[in-house]
Design a protein around this motif. Sequence first.
Motif, mmCIF file in Angstrom:
data_model
loop_
_atom_site.group_PDB
_atom_site.id
_atom_site.type_symbol
_atom_site.label_atom_id
_atom_site.label_comp_id
_atom_site.label_asym_id
_atom_site.label_seq_id
_atom_site.Cartn_x
_atom_site.Cartn_y
_atom_site.Cartn_z
ATOM 1 N N MET A 359 0.805 -1.221 0.000
ATOM 2 C CA MET A 359 0.000 0.000 0.000
ATOM 3 C C MET A 359 0.842 1.277 0.000
ATOM 4 O O MET A 359 0.517 2.235 -0.696
ATOM 5 C CB MET A 359 -0.935 0.000 1.214
ATOM 6 C CG MET A 359 -2.008 -1.081 1.175
ATOM 7 S SD MET A 359 -3.110 -0.938 -0.244
ATOM 8 C CE MET A 359 -3.927 0.610 0.128
ATOM 9 N N VAL A 360 1.913 1.324 0.801
ATOM 10 C CA VAL A 360 2.628 2.591 0.977
ATOM 11 C C VAL A 360 4.061 2.334 1.434
ATOM 12 O O VAL A 360 4.344 1.325 2.089
ATOM 13 C CB VAL A 360 1.883 3.474 2.007
ATOM 14 C CG1 VAL A 360 1.890 2.845 3.381
ATOM 15 C CG2 VAL A 360 2.449 4.889 2.052
ATOM 16 N N ARG A 361 4.951 3.255 1.054
ATOM 17 C CA ARG A 361 6.324 3.267 1.587
ATOM 18 C C ARG A 361 6.628 4.693 2.022
ATOM 19 O O ARG A 361 6.540 5.631 1.219
ATOM 20 C CB ARG A 361 7.343 2.836 0.526
ATOM 21 C CG ARG A 361 7.251 1.392 0.124
ATOM 22 C CD ARG A 361 8.272 1.083 -0.960
ATOM 23 N NE ARG A 361 9.622 1.103 -0.427
ATOM 24 C CZ ARG A 361 10.676 1.605 -1.087
ATOM 25 N NH1 ARG A 361 10.509 2.187 -2.249
ATOM 26 N NH2 ARG A 361 11.881 1.555 -0.547
ATOM 27 N N ASP A 362 6.968 4.865 3.289
ATOM 28 C CA ASP A 362 7.220 6.229 3.763
ATOM 29 C C ASP A 362 8.593 6.716 3.306
ATOM 30 O O ASP A 362 9.415 5.961 2.798
ATOM 31 C CB ASP A 362 7.045 6.325 5.278
ATOM 32 C CG ASP A 362 8.039 5.475 6.053
ATOM 33 O OD1 ASP A 362 9.178 5.290 5.579
ATOM 34 O OD2 ASP A 362 7.666 4.985 7.147
ATOM 35 N N VAL A 363 8.801 8.017 3.492
ATOM 36 C CA VAL A 363 10.024 8.656 3.008
ATOM 37 C C VAL A 363 11.261 8.040 3.641
ATOM 38 O O VAL A 363 12.277 7.808 2.968
ATOM 39 C CB VAL A 363 9.978 10.176 3.310
ATOM 40 C CG1 VAL A 363 11.289 10.835 2.908
ATOM 41 C CG2 VAL A 363 8.813 10.824 2.584
ATOM 42 N N PHE A 364 11.192 7.759 4.927
ATOM 43 C CA PHE A 364 12.346 7.195 5.628
ATOM 44 C C PHE A 364 12.736 5.854 5.015
ATOM 45 O O PHE A 364 13.920 5.577 4.766
ATOM 46 C CB PHE A 364 12.009 7.029 7.112
ATOM 47 C CG PHE A 364 13.186 6.606 7.957
ATOM 48 C CD1 PHE A 364 14.101 7.545 8.407
ATOM 49 C CD2 PHE A 364 13.390 5.278 8.283
ATOM 50 C CE1 PHE A 364 15.188 7.159 9.176
ATOM 51 C CE2 PHE A 364 14.467 4.887 9.047
ATOM 52 C CZ PHE A 364 15.375 5.830 9.501
ATOM 53 N N MET A 365 11.727 5.010 4.745
ATOM 54 C CA MET A 365 12.014 3.704 4.162
ATOM 55 C C MET A 365 12.582 3.850 2.752
ATOM 56 O O MET A 365 13.480 3.102 2.351
ATOM 57 C CB MET A 365 10.741 2.851 4.139
ATOM 58 C CG MET A 365 10.945 1.422 3.646
ATOM 59 S SD MET A 365 12.093 0.476 4.680
ATOM 60 C CE MET A 365 11.092 0.234 6.148
ATOM 61 N N SER A 400 -3.723 4.657 9.709
ATOM 62 C CA SER A 400 -2.379 4.757 10.274
ATOM 63 C C SER A 400 -1.433 5.630 9.459
ATOM 64 O O SER A 400 -0.570 6.297 10.019
ATOM 65 C CB SER A 400 -1.763 3.353 10.423
ATOM 66 O OG SER A 400 -1.651 2.733 9.155
ATOM 67 N N SER A 401 -1.564 5.638 8.135
ATOM 68 C CA SER A 401 -0.623 6.391 7.307
ATOM 69 C C SER A 401 -1.254 7.666 6.769
ATOM 70 O O SER A 401 -2.287 7.623 6.091
ATOM 71 C CB SER A 401 -0.138 5.532 6.134
ATOM 72 O OG SER A 401 0.707 6.286 5.291
ATOM 73 N N GLY A 402 -0.618 8.792 7.044
ATOM 74 C CA GLY A 402 -1.104 10.076 6.553
ATOM 75 C C GLY A 402 -0.751 10.326 5.100
ATOM 76 O O GLY A 402 -1.235 11.293 4.504
ATOM 77 N N ALA A 403 0.077 9.450 4.501
ATOM 78 C CA ALA A 403 0.490 9.656 3.112
ATOM 79 C C ALA A 403 -0.694 9.622 2.164
ATOM 80 O O ALA A 403 -0.693 10.274 1.112
ATOM 81 C CB ALA A 403 1.517 8.594 2.721
ATOM 82 N N PHE A 404 -1.739 8.871 2.507
ATOM 83 C CA PHE A 404 -2.888 8.746 1.618
ATOM 84 C C PHE A 404 -3.642 10.059 1.432
ATOM 85 O O PHE A 404 -4.324 10.253 0.433
ATOM 86 C CB PHE A 404 -3.847 7.663 2.143
ATOM 87 C CG PHE A 404 -3.276 6.276 2.092
ATOM 88 C CD1 PHE A 404 -3.038 5.656 0.876
ATOM 89 C CD2 PHE A 404 -2.953 5.597 3.258
ATOM 90 C CE1 PHE A 404 -2.510 4.377 0.817
ATOM 91 C CE2 PHE A 404 -2.426 4.326 3.218
ATOM 92 C CZ PHE A 404 -2.196 3.704 1.992
ATOM 93 N N PHE A 405 -3.530 10.975 2.396
ATOM 94 C CA PHE A 405 -4.205 12.264 2.263
ATOM 95 C C PHE A 405 -3.711 13.024 1.028
ATOM 96 O O PHE A 405 -4.453 13.793 0.431
ATOM 97 C CB PHE A 405 -3.997 13.121 3.515
ATOM 98 C CG PHE A 405 -4.735 12.631 4.725
ATOM 99 C CD1 PHE A 405 -6.096 12.819 4.843
ATOM 100 C CD2 PHE A 405 -4.072 11.961 5.747
ATOM 101 C CE1 PHE A 405 -6.786 12.379 5.960
ATOM 102 C CE2 PHE A 405 -4.747 11.503 6.864
ATOM 103 C CZ PHE A 405 -6.107 11.703 6.968
ATOM 104 N N HIS A 406 -2.471 12.773 0.634
ATOM 105 C CA HIS A 406 -1.890 13.512 -0.491
ATOM 106 C C HIS A 406 -2.507 13.112 -1.828
ATOM 107 O O HIS A 406 -2.458 13.911 -2.782
ATOM 108 C CB HIS A 406 -0.375 13.280 -0.534
ATOM 109 C CG HIS A 406 0.368 13.984 0.558
ATOM 110 N ND1 HIS A 406 0.867 15.274 0.426
ATOM 111 C CD2 HIS A 406 0.691 13.581 1.821
ATOM 112 C CE1 HIS A 406 1.471 15.620 1.554
ATOM 113 N NE2 HIS A 406 1.384 14.620 2.413
#
Length: 567
Positions: A359-365, A400-406
């Motif tokens: 689903m998602v990979r954050d910037v740190f990862m 849990s992940s705020g990345a989806f808001f974008h």
Amino acid sequence: MKQSQDLSRQIRAMDGKSYSLYKELRGVYQFDGYQLGLDRIQSDPFAPPSALSVRIPWKDTGIPQSYVRKKHTRIALQDLLTRRLAAEFTSVTFKARGSGKSGLLTISRCGQTVLERTACQITEQELIVRFHAGFPANGRRINGRELEKMLFHFLPECLRQALFYKNMDAKRVEQTVCLADDQHAIRQELKNRHLTAFVADGAVLPRESGVSDRPMKQAIAFQSPESLRITLELPHKGTLTGMGVPQGITLIAGGGYHGKSTLLATLQQGIYDHIQGDGREYVITDGTAVKLRAEDGRFIKDVDISMFINDLPNGKDTTCFSTLDASGSTSQAAGIAESIEAGSKLFLIDEDTSATNFMVRDVFMQEVIGHGKEPITPFIQRARQLYEQAGISTILVAGSSGAFFHIADTVIQMDRYEPEDITKKAKALCEKYQDAAPGDRPAFAMPKSRRIMTWPRKLLEEKKKHKPLKIKVQSKDAFSIGKETVDLRYVEQLEDSEQTASLGKILLSCLEEWTDGQSTVSEIVDRVDKIIQEKGMEGLCSGSPVCGYSMVRRQEIFACLNRFRRS
């Protein structure tokens, strides 16, 4: 044609004799006002019950012809008649006594949704009902007197009370037909207004319990956020307001236990019409919507998952990917590719049942594990492309992940089961937290498939030995064909085991008639879908159809064939 008196004489003559003689009764008999068909007769009192049918001239029912001129109102009326006959059977079943299933009278058990079933069929000339009966026995000896009670007393009275308009609540029948008309009108409005779903104000979304699909008592009624509220003018109900979910990417956010998953579960079943009093009768979703999730251990055969997964370290080709034991990410990627092939225009996804790395990979990862080292392009980087280039919308529950808001066009926050449109607030925060944005979107290519249907080795061996393949429905979630089991537990939009039985029947037809080593899965589904649309499930039943099958969408047919473990 034989008369009812002939049937009575035959039953009396075989009273007390071997149960196997019951099979001699098979045939059609003329009763007063209807024909009774003894279509299949059980081999003993403990075997699956006998299959019977009744045909009544349509004009004799007295039901207004105007109620069945439209397909959707005809299906709603068939559903109502099935429910009425089921209620009548409940009052007399097992009143005829004996061993095993003696005295059983049963028809399809309908839930909260309206499904087209083989149990009841209305044609221009007649009303046909199909049901099951347990022929009575003492031990394994025929109990003719009890069978006479069933066929000459209990059954005629049930038919009279359930199927003739003069014995019905005319207002209830009219309400059923009008509701179906209004539901159909809402579905048309979804297309006209470019919406993926509609949830009416006042709808009751929570269910009674985890094992009951009835509405929860004293639940909070749904009220649309003002910014998403639309007004519909329906042919019978008149003005109806509610939340219109626009096409694009919609995010459902909020704290735990505040109703996010409840809303999504309601939307995923909005592909079906619901009965009056369900609470969700005016919740309507795009009819092609598919609920997607991770399915660890799933079988995958020749699926193009390259839009999400590429450059595997083992060099495996992801444009034609196969595995007997899929991971969460590969299974979800395959589910999306297969749903695109099935013609779906709306994906429903819950973050809780998805593979996190898919689903998602954050910037740190992304910083730690460089792009060249990660074969997965996460869904967050593809969702916008799926909508803009393929017209496929997504409704996503995220907690849990705020990345989806974008990537969201619309953001709905559930707060104590009450929705709030927080799109503007979320977009303002996105400006503040640019680091959480999903980043560049890699080049996009729609998946391509040339999957060929083949026989599994085990079934091929049985076929060569001329052993007939048998379908056994284990539950709503699985059926077996020969010695092969098809696992459907994660095909979450199946409503009941009759749909599972239909999928078994469809799979068997596909194998026996169209699996030639050349036809693709897509070509085969097109053939099946055409037959079903023209003739209903009856078109796939060799010989006389029986009770126990209900309509399925092409999306579920694809899901079934895709999970069938072929060699």
